[in-house]
Motif scaffolding. Sequence first.
Motif, PDB file in Angstrom:
ATOM      1  N   LYS A   3       4.449  10.274  40.167  1.00 35.37           N
ATOM      2  CA  LYS A   3       3.483   9.790  41.156  1.00 35.37           C
ATOM      3  C   LYS A   3       2.601  10.968  41.568  1.00 35.37           C
ATOM      4  N   LEU A   9      -4.793  13.181  44.128  1.00 31.79           N
ATOM      5  CA  LEU A   9      -5.629  11.968  44.181  1.00 31.79           C
ATOM      6  C   LEU A   9      -6.997  12.287  44.781  1.00 31.79           C
ATOM      7  N   VAL A  35      -6.199   8.303  36.687  1.00 26.70           N
ATOM      8  CA  VAL A  35      -4.870   8.327  37.321  1.00 26.70           C
ATOM      9  C   VAL A  35      -3.775   8.024  36.292  1.00 26.70           C
ATOM     10  N   THR A  36      -3.986   6.995  35.465  1.00 27.33           N
ATOM     11  CA  THR A  36      -2.966   6.616  34.483  1.00 27.33           C
ATOM     12  C   THR A  36      -2.690   7.767  33.522  1.00 27.33           C
ATOM     13  N   GLU A  39      -0.932  10.776  35.394  1.00 25.76           N
ATOM     14  CA  GLU A  39       0.447  10.457  35.803  1.00 25.76           C
ATOM     15  C   GLU A  39       1.465  10.765  34.702  1.00 25.76           C
ATOM     16  N   THR A  40       0.984  10.731  33.462  1.00 21.60           N
ATOM     17  CA  THR A  40       1.919  10.933  32.340  1.00 21.60           C
ATOM     18  C   THR A  40       2.192  12.423  32.077  1.00 21.60           C
TER      19      THR A  40
END
Lengths: 229, 115
Positions: A3, A9, A35-36, A39-40
């Motif tokens: 997260k 962010l 974001v996707t 996040e990884t």
Amino acid sequence: MRKLTEEELTLIQKSIIRKEISATELLGEIHDHYVTHLETLPVSDFHAELSLLDQKWTQDYCKQLQRDLQNSINKSIRSLQWQLAKSYFSWPRMIFTSILVVLIATLINLLAWDFQLIVLLIPLVFLIALGIIISVRTHRKNKAIKKLFNFKNSGIFILSFQSSNFISHVIWPVHSLNLFILAPRIWGMHDVVAVYIINMICILFGAYLILHSLTIFEAWKIKSKTSLI
Amino acid sequence: MSNNNLIKGSLQTIILKLLEENERMYGYEITQRVKELTEGEIKITEGALYPALHKLEAEGLLSTEIQQVDNRVRKYYSLTKDGQKEVTSKMSELQGFVENLQRILTPDLKPGFNI
């Protein structure tokens, strides 16, 4: 998968704001992509990867994407309206419409100018009401995307391109009324042009307005099911 | 190997085919799925993917659905009825092309060879 922190962010948000995108359709999509992807990755790679993403999503590229989006939305509304108009003109409906136009054409010559205006005003009032409904619904649907970004003092006015295209399709007949019907009267041209010609223009323009109102309403009903309007 | 030009010509077919198999997908997911299926040999860039998705949506082949996911909004793409018909036609068009290409590259190959 992890997260992202509030600080990360905010960095993403600032990076996207710098691209000066105003279409909510794109903002949400680019934000999700950033974001996707981030996040990884582990925390240590965040800054390098954010910078790499910025190199791919340059301001020029985003502006081009926005222009293309604007064109394709406009094109899709027009072609959908045309398809709907074509589907309306089946034989029984064409006969019914022709009878209606002849009836109105006969009646309109019996009416005073004020009543003739009403013929045009009915579809126009419908269009204005539709414009208001689209604006309110778009505002509601776009709230979530607007919340993601802090655009205060950025000078960027964000809006749904889908909605603004629909509203311009809804509003332009109102300008046409001013230009072709009301302005000539102000300039006294109604004294020069015979009343029956004005009546015929009113009928033709009114028939066109009704068709435009119905097709734009149907197009909006279809598009509103799947987009931000 | 730079195969960008080859991918460009078949990008719409790739998108439509993936959506036929996965019902609904979002942009980033499509890039990752292609990478995964081709073991990293084909990488679809954002620069090509999003304009193609928007074009297919405007043509009425894809529909979209916005969904709130965690702290963001996600745009899912799925095939419309017209899109489902288009997959079949695009796939047979591409298969025909690959077959003809094979004939040119390996002229000894018998006609009717299927990839």
